[in-house]
Design an enzyme around this catalytic site. Structure first.
Site, PDB file in Angstrom:
ATOM      1  N   HIS A  72       0.866  -1.170   0.069  1.00  0.00           N
ATOM      2  CA  HIS A  72       0.128   0.210  -0.064  1.00  0.00           C
ATOM      3  C   HIS A  72       1.007   1.108  -0.037  1.00  0.00           C
ATOM      4  O   HIS A  72       1.917   1.041   0.239  1.00  0.00           O
ATOM      5  CB  HIS A  72      -0.793   0.114   1.243  1.00  0.00           C
ATOM      6  CG  HIS A  72      -0.151   0.031   2.581  1.00  0.00           C
ATOM      7  ND1 HIS A  72       0.314   1.192   3.062  1.00  0.00           N
ATOM      8  CD2 HIS A  72       0.272  -0.875   3.478  1.00  0.00           C
ATOM      9  CE1 HIS A  72       0.934   1.007   4.176  1.00  0.00           C
ATOM     10  NE2 HIS A  72       0.953  -0.099   4.622  1.00  0.00           N
ATOM     11  N   SER A 140       1.602   4.205  -5.247  1.00  0.00           N
ATOM     12  CA  SER A 140       2.056   5.412  -4.878  1.00  0.00           C
ATOM     13  C   SER A 140       3.387   4.805  -3.896  1.00  0.00           C
ATOM     14  O   SER A 140       4.368   4.634  -4.436  1.00  0.00           O
ATOM     15  CB  SER A 140       1.272   6.073  -3.810  1.00  0.00           C
ATOM     16  OG  SER A 140       1.327   7.308  -3.292  1.00  0.00           O
TER      17      SER A 140
END
Length: 311
Positions: A72, A140
């Site tokens: 993540h 990201s």
């Protein structure tokens, strides 16, 4: 007609009861909502203890299937991949960890959270699970970590999946990041409950439905994490960029970018193409910073097609 009216009244009553439950017991409601999402995706919860930290993770799919580890981004957690995992667990053994400093993982205010530090924690996590070679993906900041991991340990990464990844000068050339460098203000750093709405608008082009309880719990967690996350953001933005360390990396790579990303510049996709010459590129119209949340079915289909080309 009377039966129809009765059914409508019952359904309306149930919806009202659910809304009241969501408002009155937000922690319980959010936990149940996450458990339902995980069950639908075929995921279960486990945890790994490492020296100095703990890393909970979600996992699902056949134990004998190829392993896909998904990392993540900043401020996110393992559940950022829950919705897309439902399309992936029929094909792969999917593992989604919480990075130290985020989600339900441990938080050590004295630890360092630079990208190289998180790469080494990811290596230790894979070692503890006995995973020598995996397919690796990240969004990201998680994309930055995944790309750097594949450069540092190329024999351990069969392929790479980068979703709006940080880590290059082109990717990080955005108004939001320039404002952060000038003022310290950043939508990913929450100080107040109402900042969560700004976070959602900044990271998604078409915001998905998020129950009130889950929005509340996530906002409260982010507010508590503000001091630590401010320090981690500073370490993230000052970590050496990938192109200053590596070039022409051999790992096969699927590069995905939402064209409406406000956090990281879609031009970053081309800088990753230069880093990973063996690549495929998907630019997604009408998608922001989180393709796996905004368009999970399409993102999964693109990934499955990419993996077929590798076979």
């Amino acid at each position: 007609m009377s039966i129809l009216i009765t059914v409508i009244a019952i359904v309306a009553g149930l919806l009202l009861a659910l809304l009241l439950f969501d408002r009155l017991l937000p922690a319980t409601s959010a936990r149940l909502a996450l458990q339902l999402e995980r069950r639908r995706a075929g995921l279960t919860l486990a945890e790994v203890s490492l020296p100095g930290c703990s890393m909970p993770y979600l996992h699902g799919g056949s134990p004998d299937a190829p392993v896909l580890v998904l990392v993540h981004g900043f401020g996110g957690d393992k559940d950022n991949f829950t919705r897309i995992a439902g399309f992936l667990t029929p094909h792969y053994r999917v593992i989604c960890p919480d990075l130290p400093g985020f989600g339900d993982a441990s938080r050590d205010p004295a630890a360092s959270y630079g990208m190289s530090d998180q790469v080494e924690r990811l290596r230790a996590f894979l070692d503890r699970l006995g995973l020598e070679r995996v397919h690796l993906g990240g969004n990201s900041m998680g994309g930055f970590i995944s790309a750097q991991f594949s450069a540092a340990y190329p024999a351990r990464v069969a392929s790479l999946w980068l979703l709006d990844a940080a880590g290059t000068a082109a990717a990080q050339d955005t108004l939001l990041l320039k404002r952060y460098l000038e003022s310290g203000d950043m939508p990913l750093l929450l100080r107040r409950q109402q900042d969560f709405a700004v976070l959602v608008r900044s990271t998604t082009h078409r915001p998905p439905y998020i129950p009130w309880s889950l929005r509340t719990i996530l906002a409260q967690r982010a507010i508590r994490d503000y001091p630590l996350h401010s320090r981690i953001m500073q370490q993230l933005t000052t970590s050496p960029l990938l192109e200053t360390q590596y070039q022409a990396l051999a790992t096969p790579c699927l590069i995905v970018w939402g064209k409406q990303d406000q956090i990281l510049n879609p031009a970053g996709a081309y800088s990753f193409q230069a880093l990973f010459p063996h690549n495929q590129l998907q630019l997604m119209e009408g998608i922001g910073h989180l393709p796996m949340i905004e368009a999970p079915k399409r993102s999964a289909a693109d990934y499955l097609a990419f993996r077929k080309t590798l076979a």
